[in-house]
Design a protein around this motif. Sequence first.
Motif, short mmCIF file in Angstrom:
data_model
loop_
_atom_site.label_atom_id
_atom_site.label_comp_id
_atom_site.label_asym_id
_atom_site.label_seq_id
_atom_site.Cartn_x
_atom_site.Cartn_y
_atom_site.Cartn_z
N GLU A 138 0.86 -1.18 0.00
CA GLU A 138 0.00 0.00 0.00
C GLU A 138 0.90 1.24 0.00
O GLU A 138 1.81 1.35 0.81
CB GLU A 138 -0.89 0.00 1.25
N LEU A 175 -3.43 21.51 -6.69
CA LEU A 175 -3.55 22.87 -7.21
C LEU A 175 -4.00 23.85 -6.14
O LEU A 175 -3.88 25.06 -6.32
CB LEU A 175 -4.51 22.87 -8.40
N THR A 182 -1.87 10.09 -2.50
CA THR A 182 -1.21 9.60 -3.70
C THR A 182 -1.43 10.69 -4.77
O THR A 182 -2.25 11.57 -4.56
CB THR A 182 -1.85 8.28 -4.19
N GLY A 184 -2.88 13.06 -7.25
CA GLY A 184 -4.28 13.30 -7.59
C GLY A 184 -5.20 13.21 -6.40
O GLY A 184 -6.37 13.58 -6.49
N GLU A 186 -7.13 14.09 -3.01
CA GLU A 186 -7.61 15.36 -2.47
C GLU A 186 -6.78 15.81 -1.27
O GLU A 186 -6.34 14.99 -0.45
CB GLU A 186 -9.07 15.19 -2.05
N ARG A 230 -10.62 19.50 6.10
CA ARG A 230 -10.77 19.93 4.71
C ARG A 230 -12.09 20.69 4.62
O ARG A 230 -12.92 20.64 5.53
CB ARG A 230 -10.67 18.77 3.74
N LYS A 233 -16.20 20.40 6.39
CA LYS A 233 -16.28 19.25 7.28
C LYS A 233 -16.33 19.77 8.71
O LYS A 233 -16.10 20.94 8.97
CB LYS A 233 -15.05 18.37 7.08
N LYS B 103 -14.19 3.82 5.68
CA LYS B 103 -12.93 4.54 5.60
C LYS B 103 -11.74 3.64 5.93
O LYS B 103 -10.67 4.11 6.24
CB LYS B 103 -12.95 5.72 6.59
N TYR B 105 -8.63 1.77 5.57
CA TYR B 105 -7.52 1.69 4.63
C TYR B 105 -7.25 0.25 4.22
O TYR B 105 -7.01 -0.06 3.06
CB TYR B 105 -6.24 2.25 5.27
N HIS B 109 -7.40 -1.23 0.40
CA HIS B 109 -6.17 -1.73 -0.20
C HIS B 109 -6.31 -3.19 -0.61
O HIS B 109 -5.79 -3.61 -1.65
CB HIS B 109 -4.96 -1.56 0.73
N ASP B 136 -21.53 8.95 0.83
CA ASP B 136 -20.68 10.05 1.30
C ASP B 136 -19.84 10.54 0.14
O ASP B 136 -18.84 9.93 -0.22
CB ASP B 136 -19.76 9.56 2.44
N ARG B 138 -17.86 12.81 -0.10
CA ARG B 138 -16.53 13.33 0.23
C ARG B 138 -15.56 12.25 0.66
O ARG B 138 -14.45 12.53 1.06
CB ARG B 138 -16.63 14.37 1.36
N ASN B 139 -15.98 10.98 0.55
CA ASN B 139 -15.11 9.89 0.98
C ASN B 139 -13.89 9.82 0.07
O ASN B 139 -13.98 9.37 -1.07
CB ASN B 139 -15.90 8.57 0.93
N PHE B 140 -12.75 10.27 0.58
CA PHE B 140 -11.59 10.34 -0.30
C PHE B 140 -11.03 8.97 -0.65
O PHE B 140 -10.38 8.81 -1.68
CB PHE B 140 -10.50 11.26 0.25
N ASN B 144 -10.14 8.06 -4.39
CA ASN B 144 -8.83 7.51 -4.75
C ASN B 144 -9.00 6.18 -5.47
O ASN B 144 -8.31 5.89 -6.45
CB ASN B 144 -7.97 7.28 -3.50
N ARG B 147 -10.01 6.67 -8.95
CA ARG B 147 -8.88 7.02 -9.81
C ARG B 147 -8.08 5.77 -10.17
O ARG B 147 -7.64 5.61 -11.31
CB ARG B 147 -7.98 8.02 -9.05
N TYR B 175 -16.46 19.60 -2.62
CA TYR B 175 -15.06 19.98 -2.84
C TYR B 175 -14.30 18.87 -3.54
O TYR B 175 -13.46 19.12 -4.41
CB TYR B 175 -14.41 20.30 -1.49
N SER B 176 -14.62 17.63 -3.18
CA SER B 176 -13.91 16.49 -3.76
C SER B 176 -14.12 16.44 -5.27
O SER B 176 -13.19 16.15 -6.02
CB SER B 176 -14.37 15.18 -3.13
N HIS B 179 -12.17 19.26 -6.84
CA HIS B 179 -10.75 18.91 -6.83
C HIS B 179 -10.41 17.97 -7.98
O HIS B 179 -9.47 18.19 -8.74
CB HIS B 179 -10.34 18.27 -5.50
N ASN B 180 -11.22 16.91 -8.10
CA ASN B 180 -10.95 15.94 -9.16
C ASN B 180 -11.05 16.58 -10.54
O ASN B 180 -10.28 16.26 -11.44
CB ASN B 180 -11.89 14.75 -9.02
N VAL B 183 -7.88 18.39 -11.28
CA VAL B 183 -6.79 17.47 -11.62
C VAL B 183 -6.91 17.03 -13.07
O VAL B 183 -5.95 17.07 -13.84
CB VAL B 183 -6.82 16.22 -10.69
N SER B 186 -6.39 20.04 -15.62
CA SER B 186 -5.01 20.51 -15.77
C SER B 186 -4.17 19.46 -16.47
O SER B 186 -3.26 19.80 -17.23
CB SER B 186 -4.40 20.90 -14.43
#
Lengths: 325, 689
Positions: A138, A175, A182, A184, A186, A230, A233, B103, B105, B109, B136, B138-140, B144, B147, B175-176, B179-180, B183, B186
Amino acid sequence: MADASFGFSTLQMGELAIGKHVHYILSVEKKKDSFESVVMDHLRMNGAYWGLTTLDLLGKLDSVNADEVLSWIMACQHESGGFSGNIGHDPHILYTLSAVQVLALFNKLDVLDIDKVATYITGLQNEDGSFSGDMWGEVDTRFSYIAICCLSILRCLDKINVEKAVSYILSCKNLDGGFGCTPGGESHAGQIFCCVGALAITGSLHHVDKDLLGWWLCERQVKSGGLNGRPEKLPDVCYSWWVLSSLIMIDRVHWIDKEKLVKFILDCQDLENGGISDRPDDAVDVFHTYFGVAGLSLLEYPGLKAVDPAYALPVDVVNRIFFGR
Amino acid sequence: MHGRPRKASKPEDEAASITKAQKLRALQTQFFSFHHSKIYTKEAVELSAKLLEINPESYTAWNYRKLAVEHYLSQPDCNPESVKSLLDDELRVVESALRQNFKSYGAWHHRKWVLSKGHSSVDLELRLLDKFQKADSRNFHAWNYRRFVAELMNRSEKDEIKYTEDMIYTNFSNYSAWHNRSVLLSSLLEKKAEGFLLKENLLPEEYEFIHQAIFTDPDDQSGWFYHLWLLDQTVTTDHPLLVSTWPAHGSDVFLVGDRCQNGSFSPFTTVLSDSGSFPIVLYFNQPVKGVSSSTVIIECGFNKNEELLWEPLSVSNSQTAQVWVAHLKCPTSEHDSSVEISVGYSKEIVSPRGSQYSHPSTFSFKVHVQPVERDSSRVSVAENILWREENFKVYRAQSEESIPIPSFDQLCIKNGHESTASNWRTEALAKEVECFRELLSLMDCKIGKLTLARLLMAYDVMSFPFANKLVHSEEVLELYNDLMKLDPTHHRYYKDEHSLVLLRKMTSSEESLLQHCFQYKDSVSSAIGNPICLRLNNLSLSRIRAFERLLWVQMLDLSHNELESIEGLEAMQLLYGLSLGNNKLRSLTALEPLRKLKSLRVLDISYNQIGDHSIDTTRYLCSSPLSHSVGSELNDVALINYWEAFYMFKDLNLTQLDIVGNTIADEKFKSVLVKIMPLLKRLNGELLD
């Protein structure tokens, strides 16, 4: 402690119940049979770091039996050199850092076979400069911070490819000036702390747009005075560390209202039983107790030892490592 | 650990908790026994699933399951169908764990690990993601993972951009998603992908889009940072440019060996060169690397092919800096010469992102050397510079001097650039200004005022680079004053911005700058050749910048302000005397920028707050072993507690230092300073032996 800088009466805005928090931490250490404790069994090494560093910041590290702690820590070290979260669990970079940090608190880094630990960590660096958490691959900038912080404490940072490590971290710069886990990913205050801390330790803060990131970070302070992690929140005491230490490392901490934040943290205390929670009137835990106290230290709250914003250890411990001898 | 209400535990709860704990412990013990004995039977693996269902954070269990899968895959009797079923099981365990804690990890993974074995389908994964992102947005972890899946399965960036649009239209406060979107856009802009080729087509649409978010709810932060990014894309040109130099183009520089000489030299361009050389300063619009004697060519009468060493003015070992300096050795005898400097004719000067310096330019100036007339009977006594009001008199320009301050023609460096401050940029800014004025007419809001302030400054800087007019600065200062009242939590941020605008305004025209030009009168120096002291004291400045117009300054009075930081001051390479007295400097490490000022001899940091604070906010912004930016040069054990003083002062060649009024400056500290700086002649006004 330097009271002169504090400029307002602590009586007006509540007090830090130091004795209660010391008592709370020592009691958690003993309470291994509750469900909460068993379910966190796997990260006891982190818990040890949070609890013991808090005790040191409160000037009470001598309340624990150092030998017991040290022998338990060493029992968590594996053949590979890495440390696990508790006896029997697998090794991981997360617990390796906590182990090394606790040893540093007790000034017992000399019990380590430094090469062994360094080998474990260098083995986790990937081609692109990133770090894996363990053999299962990971990747996360948290692990970049951990590797850099840990090897730096052990005075052998040059054993990893620092240039590549830094360029990987920079590839996670967003940005909005922040950093993600990682490329990209947030921006998130926790990741930002890790990346800014890693860049600080490697002398690479010039890559950070301090004004841009500083504005993003200072806007974490919401009306209640607490900080969120962030945009849009809820505030949480642990961000008093992640956001605050980042702001301090880039010299933009004056962009938040420090008094309001102190008040928020103090409001999160459980004045009866000790401990600090994520938000006022929530259940307390060692994690938030540590971040609340560390945050207060960064805010120069009187009666606390100064904490280093990059190493997350008391300043005297860090100075001992770099300037002692 | 988060969001659980605090309540006193009742005895029955505690008992229940202990029972639950015992069950979990038993499960764990059994699990570890299987794991340590490497037992991967169906029953054992199922036990691990039970454990993960209760506690998805038990990371060793995820490791175990991977080992079990690998163990199975290595068996001779495994076939594609059984493998598929096995991996399906893994995905199911992940999904059930995520329902417990989306959430986790470890869970996310594990799923990536399974997918990397070549399993599952885009549709299945996207459906799973949909479920989680609806629960949710905003769940990053989910973003991820999205992506990851998009890359693994080659989903097009355009499809993903459409997804962000859908998410945003569902709820602007995402916001998420913004943000994406940034990315992806750009990345496409960089690749110059078809349909996205031109910023000037893309940005107006994006501005329209973001307005919907900001104007719907100005207090919601979700759109603020995206808008700032659009603004940056509108205003910033990728390519580095040379903004300012010292000596300035077309100027006459007088190098004197001693100030006590007669001559009609301009106090603006007369420089003491006791080191036998003078600095050449290049100030770019952004940090660059690659400045060297092969990319910067110097042609001068006294040293034709000298290999100059160009030094980046940055902390630590960074080879990237916005300001670069080299020292040109001057002849020791009286001499007049022309110097021509060509910058960037070869392509190696680049920004950190790889944009090349694209407008090769040349500037030239004349150097007049006037070496010292040695008089053996004169005793060299260190003059005591006292930064008091009565010691300064306003500079009055002689009638012949048309432009005493050389830097004002500065920006006519033969750049031949950007008279094309492309129309689309100024048009876009003008339109934004209009939109935000409209918003503010409807409601008083923080983001409206802040954005308008930023827009007006950007508009001025872009529209009037040569005319040096800052038409809107009064309005901008007003806006920051309003913001300090409207948003007191962040008033120090607005104060800093206010100071920067004020400074830019004061240095934007020759007339305003001249009002701050004084000369120091004392018995030792004559008025001729006596350098100009720029006095910017008593201005409530909390922050300073705009050094590109101040590279010529030799004496600077910043006393009686509110400075905590002197970031950027390293650009002022000619600085000989500096007063930072009566400010708010909190630590010695804040003095880091001064370490690059080789000409600095007189420093006043009296009446600051050095020693008052337990937390040092510039600890990692200075050169020290803590940030691995210098080696451990501190060998004297007696100085270990004074390491900040050691690293900050050891490279300074000060002759006069004033440090009174700082808690740190006790007798012990003063003796440490004397030890570190053997060339120091005066400390706190007293002559040293």
